[in-house]
Structures are given as C-alpha cells and as structure tokens.
Design a protein around this motif. Structure first.
Motif, mmCIF file in Angstrom:
data_model
loop_
_atom_site.group_PDB
_atom_site.id
_atom_site.type_symbol
_atom_site.label_atom_id
_atom_site.label_comp_id
_atom_site.label_asym_id
_atom_site.label_seq_id
_atom_site.Cartn_x
_atom_site.Cartn_y
_atom_site.Cartn_z
ATOM 1 N N PRO A 114 -2.186 -10.930 17.402
ATOM 2 C CA PRO A 114 -3.584 -10.702 17.775
ATOM 3 C C PRO A 114 -3.704 -9.871 19.054
ATOM 4 N N THR A 115 -4.819 -9.197 19.212
ATOM 5 C CA THR A 115 -5.114 -8.408 20.401
ATOM 6 C C THR A 115 -5.013 -9.302 21.628
ATOM 7 N N PRO A 116 -4.460 -8.858 22.726
ATOM 8 C CA PRO A 116 -4.177 -7.478 23.104
ATOM 9 C C PRO A 116 -2.766 -7.003 22.740
ATOM 10 N N SER A 117 -1.989 -7.829 22.074
ATOM 11 C CA SER A 117 -0.642 -7.427 21.695
ATOM 12 C C SER A 117 -0.696 -6.250 20.725
ATOM 13 N N ARG A 118 0.346 -5.431 20.778
ATOM 14 C CA ARG A 118 0.458 -4.311 19.838
ATOM 15 C C ARG A 118 1.650 -4.482 18.918
ATOM 16 N N VAL A 119 2.188 -5.687 18.858
ATOM 17 C CA VAL A 119 3.365 -5.948 18.036
ATOM 18 C C VAL A 119 2.970 -6.046 16.565
ATOM 19 N N SER A 120 3.721 -5.378 15.732
ATOM 20 C CA SER A 120 3.521 -5.502 14.289
ATOM 21 C C SER A 120 4.863 -5.324 13.597
ATOM 22 N N ALA A 121 4.932 -5.802 12.378
ATOM 23 C CA ALA A 121 6.149 -5.642 11.578
ATOM 24 C C ALA A 121 5.747 -5.253 10.165
ATOM 25 N N ASN A 122 6.410 -4.252 9.638
ATOM 26 C CA ASN A 122 6.147 -3.773 8.286
ATOM 27 C C ASN A 122 7.463 -3.570 7.553
ATOM 28 N N LEU A 123 7.448 -3.826 6.262
ATOM 29 C CA LEU A 123 8.550 -3.418 5.398
ATOM 30 C C LEU A 123 8.134 -2.076 4.812
ATOM 31 N N VAL A 124 8.937 -1.064 5.032
ATOM 32 C CA VAL A 124 8.612 0.276 4.550
ATOM 33 C C VAL A 124 9.701 0.691 3.572
ATOM 34 N N HIS A 125 9.294 0.986 2.354
ATOM 35 C CA HIS A 125 10.232 1.332 1.287
ATOM 36 C C HIS A 125 10.104 2.814 0.961
ATOM 37 N N THR A 133 0.847 -1.191 0.000
ATOM 38 C CA THR A 133 0.000 0.000 0.000
ATOM 39 C C THR A 133 0.882 1.240 0.000
ATOM 40 N N LYS A 134 0.357 2.310 -0.540
ATOM 41 C CA LYS A 134 1.089 3.586 -0.536
ATOM 42 C C LYS A 134 0.982 4.180 0.855
ATOM 43 N N GLY A 135 2.085 4.673 1.376
ATOM 44 C CA GLY A 135 2.085 5.314 2.685
ATOM 45 C C GLY A 135 1.206 6.548 2.683
ATOM 46 N N PRO A 136 0.417 6.741 3.737
ATOM 47 C CA PRO A 136 -0.497 7.886 3.763
ATOM 48 C C PRO A 136 0.239 9.222 3.817
ATOM 49 N N ALA A 137 -0.319 10.216 3.147
ATOM 50 C CA ALA A 137 0.303 11.542 3.051
ATOM 51 C C ALA A 137 0.410 12.229 4.408
ATOM 52 N N ASP A 138 -0.425 11.866 5.375
ATOM 53 C CA ASP A 138 -0.303 12.495 6.690
ATOM 54 C C ASP A 138 0.814 11.871 7.527
ATOM 55 N N TRP A 139 1.430 10.793 7.042
ATOM 56 C CA TRP A 139 2.586 10.179 7.706
ATOM 57 C C TRP A 139 3.894 10.476 6.982
ATOM 58 N N PHE A 140 3.832 10.628 5.656
ATOM 59 C CA PHE A 140 5.043 10.697 4.839
ATOM 60 C C PHE A 140 4.987 11.829 3.827
ATOM 61 N N THR A 141 6.163 12.259 3.397
ATOM 62 C CA THR A 141 6.316 13.163 2.261
ATOM 63 C C THR A 141 7.040 12.360 1.187
ATOM 64 N N GLY A 142 6.528 12.409 -0.037
ATOM 65 C CA GLY A 142 7.138 11.643 -1.117
ATOM 66 C C GLY A 142 6.516 10.263 -1.226
ATOM 67 N N ASP A 143 7.112 9.438 -2.064
ATOM 68 C CA ASP A 143 6.576 8.104 -2.316
ATOM 69 C C ASP A 143 7.154 7.088 -1.342
ATOM 70 N N VAL A 144 6.272 6.532 -0.518
ATOM 71 C CA VAL A 144 6.634 5.527 0.471
ATOM 72 C C VAL A 144 5.642 4.380 0.319
ATOM 73 N N TYR A 145 6.130 3.147 0.357
ATOM 74 C CA TYR A 145 5.283 1.972 0.181
ATOM 75 C C TYR A 145 5.438 1.043 1.372
ATOM 76 N N ILE A 146 4.326 0.476 1.833
ATOM 77 C CA ILE A 146 4.308 -0.336 3.050
ATOM 78 C C ILE A 146 3.794 -1.731 2.731
ATOM 79 N N ASP A 147 4.543 -2.736 3.186
ATOM 80 C CA ASP A 147 4.118 -4.138 3.120
ATOM 81 C C ASP A 147 3.933 -4.615 4.560
ATOM 82 N N ALA A 148 2.699 -4.953 4.942
ATOM 83 C CA ALA A 148 2.444 -5.486 6.279
ATOM 84 C C ALA A 148 2.969 -6.914 6.324
#
Length: 90
Positions: free
Chosen positions: A31-42, A11-26
């Motif tokens: 699962p809840t209640p954990s808040r752990v996540s990992a993303n590849l951000v390009h 997905t394209k990174g949202p404009a309110d988080w980034f400037t320029g072209d940023v792409y995110i792969d989840a």
C-alpha cells in the motif's frame, strides 16, 4: 490483518513496454506510500523489453527459461533459472 484471496489475472504486456508476446501476473503490491511490487512476467520466444530506465532500481529473479539481459552499453549476459539480476537506478 488483511487476507487477500488469490485471484491473479494475467494481462498482456503493453506494446509500449514490450515487443512480442509478454504476459504479466501481478503478485503483490504494497500500500501507498510504498512503491514495492512483484510481478511474474512471462516472455514468449522472441519477445523482449524495450530500452527503459528505472529511477530507483529493479531486481529480476529468473524462475524459468533462458534469456538475455543487458545494461545500456554493457555486454549481453545469458540468464537462467535461479539468477538474480539487479539493474541499478537509471
């Protein structure tokens, strides 16, 4: 046991988080209640993250390319593949 077949959608990174072209792969989210996540951000050349805070912390693992990082008020640091950057809470 739960098996999830790979279906990573870029997905394209949202404009309110980034400037320029940023792409995110989840990659992973616990699962809840954990808040752990990992993303590849390009980040495409010239793209950047807007100033923001994390109430807990954030760890960034650099897998490719060369970038710059900075904690507010601190020095700008060059980061390269293999570097791990811990941004402490707040």
């Amino acid at each position: 046991m739960q098996i999830t077949r790979s279906s990573i959608a870029t997905t394209k990174g949202p404009a309110d988080w980034f400037t320029g072209d940023v792409y995110i792969d989840a990659v992973a989210a616990a699962p809840t209640p954990s808040r752990v996540s990992a993303n590849l951000v390009h980040f495409m050349p010239g793209a950047r993250t807007h100033w923001h805070r994390h109430s807990l912390s954030q760890t960034v693992f650099v897998t490719e390319g060369v970038g710059l990082c900075q904690r507010q008020g601190g020095p700008v640091e060059v980061i390269r593949p293999g570097d791990r950057v811990l941004f402490e809470a707040d």
